[in-house]
Motif scaffolding. Structure first.
Motif, short mmCIF file in Angstrom:
data_model
loop_
_atom_site.label_atom_id
_atom_site.label_comp_id
_atom_site.label_asym_id
_atom_site.label_seq_id
_atom_site.Cartn_x
_atom_site.Cartn_y
_atom_site.Cartn_z
N ASP A 316 0.83 -1.21 0.00
CA ASP A 316 0.00 0.00 0.00
C ASP A 316 0.86 1.26 0.00
O ASP A 316 0.55 2.25 0.66
N GLY A 317 1.98 1.19 -0.73
CA GLY A 317 2.89 2.32 -0.82
C GLY A 317 3.86 2.45 0.34
O GLY A 317 4.74 3.32 0.32
N ARG A 318 3.74 1.59 1.34
CA ARG A 318 4.62 1.63 2.51
C ARG A 318 5.80 0.68 2.30
O ARG A 318 5.63 -0.49 1.99
N GLU A 319 7.01 1.22 2.47
CA GLU A 319 8.22 0.41 2.36
C GLU A 319 8.93 0.28 3.69
O GLU A 319 10.07 -0.15 3.76
N ASP A 320 8.24 0.66 4.77
CA ASP A 320 8.83 0.62 6.11
C ASP A 320 8.14 -0.40 7.02
O ASP A 320 8.34 -0.39 8.23
N LEU A 321 7.33 -1.27 6.45
CA LEU A 321 6.67 -2.32 7.23
C LEU A 321 7.60 -3.54 7.22
O LEU A 321 7.66 -4.28 6.25
#
Length: 359
Positions: A316-321
């Protein structure tokens, strides 16, 4: 040790519950991901303490012991002898009023189960398993359209999340304190025994978890400790978001989170050597798909085209999970039911984007 255990156990009236059908949720409030939990109760339903702790799928018994159980019973009996003079100190051990009195009152369970087990038919199918209570609660709150609280996402946090490691063979005795942790800042030391937290007498690690489970954030929890011959007062400071370092992926109740938040995917974060192999940075999303749900609501990701062995590099556009738990928490806090999420993956070295609907 077995004789010691029997000596203490024989001083209790023992009752065994093997299912959650019609259990009083205003009394029996515990970590529903456990395979064993004990309550030490007065006949008037005053709760002296709990026993039963778990933090791993593969090592289910590492946080409990016969020795620790025996000492918890000994402490509970001491509280019983002091009752009712200690009634006020025990008030915090009882759960706040439950919105649903019994599990069958939850919409997801209503009408599906009888108050009793069907011993003449399909016993397992007629049983409300403990984990179903938390699953039903999360489903209810998710369908209400409200973000889930950290308390609902990270239930019954282990004291390790605060850098506090307790000895499972003792009542609540410090085995190790992590450097730079909240536990170190509170002045806790190895071999300290926790006597009270938030004014409540402590009989086990589960009692510590209960206090943490109920804690607000940020807040300060008052503690008394036995250190050698001395009784000391300390304050444990909990920062905002302190629960978020917890790992919930081992929990049975995370299976339903996989359905709601990940379309039925089971994932694990890549090791450093695996990241290097695929040219991925250390602090970026890199989750290997270990299993893709095959049936019903757990097959949403399968129908979207996901395969075992895919590596999720953006959600969902998050690369920090960085962990599966991070994905669950992000969705439950920030993305409503029926949202469409785009997930970027690596498959055989090639990037592609797949989409599915959250539940």
């Amino acid at each position: 040790m077995e004789k010691e255990l029997a000596r203490w156990m024989n001083q209790f009236v023992r009752v065994r519950l093997i299912q959650c059908n019609s259990v009083d949720l205003n009394l029996f409030h515990f970590d529903y991901d456990l395979t064993f939990a004990a309550f030490f109760l007065n006949a008037d339903k005053t709760l002296y303490g709990r026993y039963g702790t778990r933090s791993s799928h593969d090592e289910a018994e590492k946080d409990v012991s016969i020795e620790g159980f025996a000492k918890a019973m000994e402490k509970a009996l001491a509280l019983h002898r002091a009752y009712p003079g200690n009634r006020t100190a025990l008030e915090g051990k009882k759960a706040p009023y439950s919105e649903f009195a019994i599990p069958q009152d939850y919409p997801h369970l209503e009408g599906r189960f009888q108050p009793w087990l069907d011993f003449e038919g399909k016993v397992a199918a007629s049983c409300i398993h403990c984990h179903m209570v938390r699953d039903a609660d999360r489903r209810y709150r998710r369908h209400q359209g409200s973000p889930l609280s950290d308390k609902a996402i990270y239930p019954w946090p282990m004291p390790q999340v605060l850098g506090l490691h307790l000895d499972p063979k003792e009542i609540a005795t410090v085995g190790r304190v992590e450097e730079g942790s909240a536990a170190e800042a509170a002045g806790l030391r190895v071999d300290d025994q926790i006597l009270t937290m938030a004014g409540q007498p402590i009989v086990s690690i589960a009692d510590v978890q209960w206090v943490l489970h109920q804690a607000q954030e940020p807040c300060s929890i008052a503690m008394t400790l036995q250190r050698g011959p001395d009784v000391l007062s300390r304050s444990l400071l909990l920062a905002r978001g302190w629960r978020r370092d917890s790992d919930i992926s081992w929990r049975t109740t995370s299976w339903d989170l996989r359905r709601m938040a990940a379309g039925g995917l089971k994932m694990r974060h890549l090791r450093t050597d695996e990241r290097r192999e695929h040219g991925l940075k250390e602090r970026q999303t890199a989750l290997l798909v270990e299993h893709v749900g095959q049936y019903n609501d757990h097959a949403v990701a399968k129908k979207a085209g996901f395969l075992k062995g895919d590596i999720v590099i953006s959600f969902d556009g998050r690369e920090d999970l960085l962990t599966e738990t991070d994905v669950f928490a992000y969705v439950m806090r920030e993305r409503p039911k029926d949202s469409i999420v785009a997930v970027r993956i690596l498959r055989k070295g090639q990037e592609q984007t797949l989409r599915f609907k959250l539940q």
